[in-house]
Design a protein around this motif. Structure first.
Motif, short mmCIF file in Angstrom:
data_model
loop_
_atom_site.label_atom_id
_atom_site.label_comp_id
_atom_site.label_asym_id
_atom_site.label_seq_id
_atom_site.Cartn_x
_atom_site.Cartn_y
_atom_site.Cartn_z
N TYR A 23 7.19 5.86 7.24
CA TYR A 23 8.38 5.55 6.45
C TYR A 23 9.65 6.10 7.13
N SER B 278 12.82 3.97 8.41
CA SER B 278 14.17 4.30 7.94
C SER B 278 15.08 4.68 9.09
N THR C 48 19.21 1.32 3.55
CA THR C 48 18.06 1.07 4.43
C THR C 48 16.85 1.85 3.95
N ALA C 49 17.07 3.11 3.54
CA ALA C 49 15.96 3.93 3.04
C ALA C 49 15.35 3.30 1.79
N ALA D 3 13.60 0.05 2.87
CA ALA D 3 12.41 0.40 3.66
C ALA D 3 11.28 0.82 2.73
N SER E 280 13.87 5.09 -4.28
CA SER E 280 13.14 5.23 -3.00
C SER E 280 11.90 6.07 -3.21
#
Lengths: 235, 363
Positions: free
Chosen positions: B206, B210, B257-258, B261, B343
């Motif tokens: 992950y 990221s 993005t995190a 992702a 997230s």
């Protein structure tokens, strides 16, 4: 002689199948011995290796590896080295050297030890020409050697090899037999699956013969070959 | 534990960075794509550079200060009367009022000329305030009246949408390769036979996915600067973003993005192959696109309301606010917090999938 692996009444069925991949299998493997797994395709050899190495879980039964219950513990994984038969399980954007270094780091192998083992192994299996090239261009045999190096780089006391001679040339097959015998002489337990009867005859002390996931034979190699004299007897 | 995570992370980064397709799509493409977009839009704007001679403006009662400034310039026609009626009837291009954060340009979003006039006036005022060092007046907001047509304002409306969609698409290839791809190639199985735990493997992968977002944020910002170099007219005479704006854009890209992702890790952990992961990602990308499109029509001065608590929408809205020149620290904090929270939730779901044999070895 200590028991490296102790398996009792093991069952495994995949969700996609309506029959057991492994059914009521029990056996043990000792340190200082090589155990060969034999059987037709789909007889449960690879499933057994996946179960012993903790990749998948059994539906019933018990597995002890190096005295630890596989279903409850994870530290046994430091003591095993696993070669699976999938041809593609190398990271293709990495070289054989980098593949081995990656696993060595996960196992916490000292860099000097890593370099020493890589040097000895690459000379034994004639890997020097390609070991630092990206593995995407490797032949099947090169990949097999690289996978073998990666699986034993941490000097495991229990070595699980699923069809290790697949794709190897004659010189490398001889080197592999030497390697298995060397492991046994170092008091390691080796479990390997194979379809090569010469290899089995040459290396195996004991044999587990599987048929449709069930144990057909488990015992010494010499008794096996006296019982099953011809290939047709194995059907 | 951290050693193993770092080892896997380092290998994954090496693996991703050796993949030319990922480098092209994620890092090089934004540097080329952004300037090209700005050249096209810049040409469109510069074609109307003589518009300033014809701009008709009305002012609200609060906007006496800015009215005086513009009347002294002699470049604009000041039209008396009710600004709203004037704007509706088309007598004026734009109206101007003053709110707590600064000047607010009221635009008839149905008319292209109104949007273009707004850009010219904003540029003029910005230059004037910069010259006079009027820090308090520096922010110039825009409000689109009468609905529709807001998409024509690139910086405040389309830019956050581009960022959001870009952030959703960019980690997709890495996520599908590192999870579903590894399942497909059977490279994940030997890893499961090592002392590396499922959580460590998931976390490391992950982080790697990221991290590509961090690289992309820099390539995106680089693309932005290149755009200014090749087509400065789209931004006005002065580059419109300060260091804080750029920092906010970078943080937004990282947070978004995190978030994306983590959602893509769920999809990819479940999928049997890279191809299936990409197919299953289509509905997810559609949700992101619709969310982004929805935010285009949210009017910044009035806030996003409860929608600020919705991930993606909250982030895009906060980004839009900042690019419009309105910093609302509460909304920024909430949007970041909500994204981080989701997230973690998504990663937890991915971890459950990653632990379940029937999911991870789905046949």
């Amino acid at each position: 002689m200590n028991r490296a692996i102790e398996i009792s009444a093991l069952y495994k069925r995949y969700s996609s199948s309506d029959k057991n991949a492994v059914e009521n299998v029990s056996f043990s493997a000792q340190y200082g011995q090589a155990l060969a797994l034999i059987g037709a395709n789909g007889s449960g050899k690879t499933t057994l290796i996946r179960l012993i190495s903790g990749i998948i879980r059994a539906d019933a039964g018990s597995i002890e590896v190096a005295g630890q219950d596989v279903l409850k513990e994870t530290s046994f994984k430091r003591k095993i080295g696993v070669l699976l038969s999938s041809e593609n399980s190398l990271y293709e954007r990495l070289s054989a050297y980098e593949n081995a270094l990656y696993f060595a780091r996960i196992f916490g192998v000292d860099r000097k030890q890593f370099d020493l083992r890589t040097k000895i192994f690459s000379e034994m299996f004639q890997m020097n020409d390609f070991i630092k090239k990206r593995s995407s261009g490797y032949s099947k045999g090169m990949k097999q050697k690289s996978l073998l190096l990666r699986s034993i780089i941490h000097n495991p006391e229990i070595v699980l090899l699923d069809e290790p001679s697949g794709g190897l040339d004659i010189h490398s097959s001889i080197a592999l037999r030497k390697f298995i015998k060397q492991c046994v002489s170092e008091n390691k337990a080796v479990i390997f699956s194979s379809h090569d009867m010469d290899e089995i005859r040459s290396c195996a002390d004991r044999i587990l013969f599987l048929k449709n996931g069930r144990t057909e034979y488990f015992g010494s190699s010499s008794r096996f070959f006296s019982k099953y004299k011809k290939i047709t007897d194995l059907r | 534990m951290t050693d193993v995570i770092f080892t896997i992370f380092r290998k994954e980064m090496m693996d991703i960075l050796r993949d030319r397709k990922t480098i092209m799509a994620g890092i090089i493409l934004p540097v080329i794509f952004l300037p090209l977009s700005f050249i096209l839009i810049g040409n469109d704007i510069s074609a109307d550079s003589d518009l300033s001679r014809k701009i008709n403006i009305s002012f609200s009662a609060k906007a006496d200060g800015v009215k005086k400034l513009l009347s002294n310039s002699g470049k604009f026609n000041l039209v008396e009367g009710n600004w709203e009626e004037n704007l509706v009837s088309g007598k004026i291009h734009i109206a101007l009022t003053h709110v707590q954060e600064g000047d607010l340009i009221l635009i008839d979003s149905r008319r292209t000329e109104s949007i273009k006039a707004s850009a010219v006036v904003a540029e003029y005022l910005d230059a004037l305030y910069s010259k006079n060092n009027s820090k308090a007046e520096k922010r110039i907001g825009q409000k689109f009246m009468f609905g529709g047509g807001a998409e024509r304002s690139f910086l405040s409306s389309l830019f956050p949408v581009i960022i959001a969609v870009f952030c959703a698409v960019a980690p997709l290839s890495a996520a599908s390769d590192l999870f579903a791809g590894e399942k497909e190639r059977s490279t994940i199985e030997p890893l499961f036979a090592t002392p590396a735990g499922r959580f460590q493997i998931l976390a490391a992968k992950y982080f790697a996915v990221s991290c590509i977002g961090i690289f992309q944020s820099f390539s995106f910002i680089l693309g932005l600067f290149l755009s200014y170099a090749v087509s400065p007219e789209i931004f006005g005479k002065n580059f419109p973003f300060g260091a804080l704006d750029i920092l906010f854009i970078i943080i937004s890209i990282i947070v978004l993005t995190a978030l994306f992702a983590s959602a893509e890790v769920i999809i990819s952990s479940y999928a049997k192959s890279s191809r299936e992961a990409q197919t299953l990602s289509i509905p997810f990308l559609m949700i992101v696109s619709f969310s982004a499109y929805h935010v285009m029509f949210l009017e910044v001065p009035f806030g996003a309301g409860k929608e600020i608590f919705i991930p993606v929408i909250g982030n895009i809205y906060a980004l839009k606010s900042v690019l419009t020149g309105i910093y609302s620290s509460g909304e920024i904090f909430i949007s970041f917090f909500v994204s981080c929270f989701y997230s973690f939730v998504f990663l937890f779901i991915a971890y459950i999938i990653f632990r379940r044999e029937r999911m991870i070895f789905r046949s």
